[in-house]
Design an enzyme around this catalytic site. Structure first.
Site, PDB file in Angstrom:
ATOM      1  N   GLU A  19     -76.608   2.896   3.275  1.00 28.32           N
ATOM      2  CA  GLU A  19     -77.056   1.599   3.796  1.00 28.32           C
ATOM      3  C   GLU A  19     -78.450   1.733   4.388  1.00 28.32           C
ATOM      4  OE1 GLU A  19     -74.691   0.038   7.058  1.00 28.32           O
ATOM      5  OE2 GLU A  19     -75.599  -1.949   6.906  1.00 28.32           O
ATOM      6  N   TRP A  37     -74.439   5.029   7.342  1.00 22.40           N
ATOM      7  CA  TRP A  37     -75.561   4.359   7.999  1.00 22.40           C
ATOM      8  C   TRP A  37     -75.871   5.113   9.292  1.00 22.40           C
ATOM      9  CZ3 TRP A  37     -75.602   2.112  12.958  1.00 22.40           C
ATOM     10  CH2 TRP A  37     -76.861   1.592  13.319  1.00 22.40           C
ATOM     11  N   LYS A  43     -82.003   0.030   6.335  1.00 19.10           N
ATOM     12  CA  LYS A  43     -82.272  -0.889   7.443  1.00 19.10           C
ATOM     13  C   LYS A  43     -83.769  -0.999   7.653  1.00 19.10           C
ATOM     14  CE  LYS A  43     -80.713  -2.024  12.062  1.00 19.10           C
ATOM     15  NZ  LYS A  43     -79.572  -1.998  12.969  1.00 19.10           N
ATOM     16  N   ASP A  72     -81.764  -8.513  12.981  1.00 19.20           N
ATOM     17  CA  ASP A  72     -80.412  -8.113  12.581  1.00 19.20           C
ATOM     18  C   ASP A  72     -79.434  -8.427  13.708  1.00 19.20           C
ATOM     19  OD1 ASP A  72     -78.386  -6.828  11.129  1.00 19.20           O
ATOM     20  OD2 ASP A  72     -78.795  -4.908  12.092  1.00 19.20           O
TER      21      ASP A  72
HETATM   22  C1  RNT Z   1     -76.037  -1.583  11.723  1.00 21.07           C
HETATM   23  C2  RNT Z   1     -75.396  -1.522  10.399  1.00 21.07           C
HETATM   24  C3  RNT Z   1     -74.031  -0.911  10.352  1.00 21.07           C
HETATM   25  C4  RNT Z   1     -73.165  -1.265  11.531  1.00 21.07           C
HETATM   26  C5  RNT Z   1     -71.719  -0.879  11.392  1.00 21.07           C
HETATM   27  C6  RNT Z   1     -71.033  -0.922  12.713  1.00 21.07           C
HETATM   28  O1  RNT Z   1     -77.198  -2.274  11.720  1.00 21.07           O
HETATM   29  O2  RNT Z   1     -75.350  -2.805   9.844  1.00 21.07           O
HETATM   30  O3  RNT Z   1     -73.422  -1.228   9.157  1.00 21.07           O
HETATM   31  O4  RNT Z   1     -73.235  -2.620  11.798  1.00 21.07           O
HETATM   32  O5  RNT Z   1     -71.626   0.331  10.774  1.00 21.07           O
HETATM   33 ZN    ZN Z   2     -74.167  -3.134   8.096  1.00 17.31          ZN
END
Ligand code: RNT
Ligand code: ZN
Length: 416
Positions: A222, A181, A224, A292
């Site tokens: 991941e 991420w 966002k 978030d």
């Molecule tokens: C941030 C992401 C990510 C972090 C962690 C610390 O928005 O969710 O996963 O929270 O890697």
């Molecule tokens: Zn996360």
């Protein structure tokens, strides 16, 4: 009511509570190390603010400042939480011997040896995350930077993390989920949207060119929607991350964080959507409030619904991790209640007559389906939960908070 009586009540719905309890004991849930120290880690100046669009709010006393303190705190949490656990580490939690500090592109397995020892002694598996934020080399972009030196540095970090993940998996004899991420993105309307995304794709390709056994190391992508200071454009958007994972199914899996979507979207519904295509997915379970915000996970409707989909689709297909960080309340309590709530969600899901519910839907009997689902909400769930905690050798509801308060008085308050 006793467990035996509650068991009979559930049996009337065709649910075997003993089976549910046994099943829950085998499902691994990854406990995020970063709730204990507000995502600061040990490799950079702890007085510097978090970057990458994430934020902790609050300054409740007792933040862990050293590996020893963090490990001691995690031990408290482990004692209070039932179920099978993995530890989820970030690269920024590397532990350096004296004068041994290494930058993120130079991290090695040896910097995580103390964590391996920690996990071995407690029978835990370990998951891992490269840390592409809170570091001077964020310009502020990382893997999508137009600066080749910056991008190269972060690619090297990603590759180092693949090697560390292989080490963790081998040492601990369990697969290591390694999540990619970045907070890469822009505060305001960009002049070029595809450039950063093409560079991000290229960078992930390069990271995943580092050799690894996909059965042991499971890289995740991941997505966002936005972050603080990164409101207008996120490089690793939902479509980007999902497309990457779909086109590279032999190398990585998609990861959904339920704080990373528009507020009316629900990840519970996305789980079966993805599992219609991917053999496996990964989750970050959190609680978003309007954004978030990473509030502590509650035993709320969406957590229950997420757990129901995990159970219905097959727990072995979903890699479950927690991801929240609240600095405004006792951190051990935050960790514990969130973990216990996810366990409650899973137990609640395992106590549904899922086969029958499916049949009712297929028979188009929506009347019975509604009545049954509603009645199950007030079935004697608490008794089964108490029995599960008892069998796991952890305190029941009502018993653990005094222990946390005691630890707070004995240990946490003296941390300045
Ligand atoms: C941030 C992401 C990510 C972090 C962690 C610390 O928005 O969710 O996963 O929270 O890697
Ligand atoms: Zn996360």
């Amino acid at each position: 009511m006793s467990y035996q009586k509650a068991k009979v009540k559930y049996a009337a719905y065709g649910v075997d509570t003993d089976k549910a309890i046994e099943a829950l004991k085998t499902i691994p849930v990854s406990l995020h190390c970063w709730q204990g120290d507000d995502v600061r880690g040990f490799d950079t100046d702890p007085s510097k603010p978090l970057t990458g669009g994430i934020q902790t709010t609050g300054n409740y006393p007792g933040r862990a400042r050293t590996p020893e303190e963090l490990m001691a705190d995690i031990d408290q949490v482990l004692k209070l939480c039932p179920g099978r656990k993995k530890l989820n580490l970030h690269a920024s939690y590397a532990i350096f011997e004296e004068r041994e500090w290494a930058d993120r592109d130079k991290l090695e397995p040896k910097h995580f040896q103390k964590w391996v020892d920690f996990c071995k002694e407690r029978g835990l598996g370990c998951d891992f995350n490269p840390t592409f934020f809170s570091h001077p080399k964020c310009d502020p972009l990382t893997l999508s930077s137009p600066n080749e030196e910056t991008r190269g540095f972060w690619i090297d970090h990603g590759k180092a993390c693949i090697r560390i993940s292989s080490y963790l998996a081998q040492e601990l004899g369990q697969p290591c989920v390694m999540n990619i991420w970045t907070g890469d993105g822009f505060k305001d309307i960009p002049g070029d949207r595809i450039g950063p995304r093409e560079r991000y794709r290229q960078s992930i390709d390069e990271i995943l060119s580092e050799p690894y056994d996909f059965k042991l190391v499971k890289p995740c992508i991941e997505s966002k929607v936005f972050g603080i200071g990164v409101e207008a454009y996120t490089v690793g958007s939902a479509e980007f991350a999902l497309s990457y994972a779909a086109f590279n199914r032999d190398k990585c899996i998609p990861l959904m964080d339920n704080g990373h979507y528009h507020p009316t979207e629900v990840v519970s519904d996305k789980i079966p959507a993805l599992l219609a295509f991917f053999p496996e997915i990964a989750l970050h379970v959190t609680r978003p409030i309007r954004w978030d915000s990473d509030h502590v996970v509650l035993f709320d409707d969406e957590t229950k619904e997420i757990c129901r989909e995990i159970v219905r689709c097959g727990t072995e297909r979903v890699n479950i991790a927690l991801d929240y960080f609240d600095a405004s309340i006792n951190r051990i309590s935050a960790w514990t209640i969130g973990f216990r709530n996810l366990q409650k969600g899973l137990l609640f899901a395992l106590l549904q007559p899922n086969g029958e519910l499916k049949e009712l839907q297929n028979k188009d009997d929506w009347t019975t389906l509604m009545v049954l689902q509603e009645e199950l909400k007030t079935a004697p769930f608490g008794e089964i939960w108490t029995e599960y905690c008892r069998q796991c050798g952890v305190p029941a509801d009502g018993e653990w908070l005094p222990m946390v308060k005691d630890y707070e008085q004995k240990v946490l308050v003296s941390r300045k």
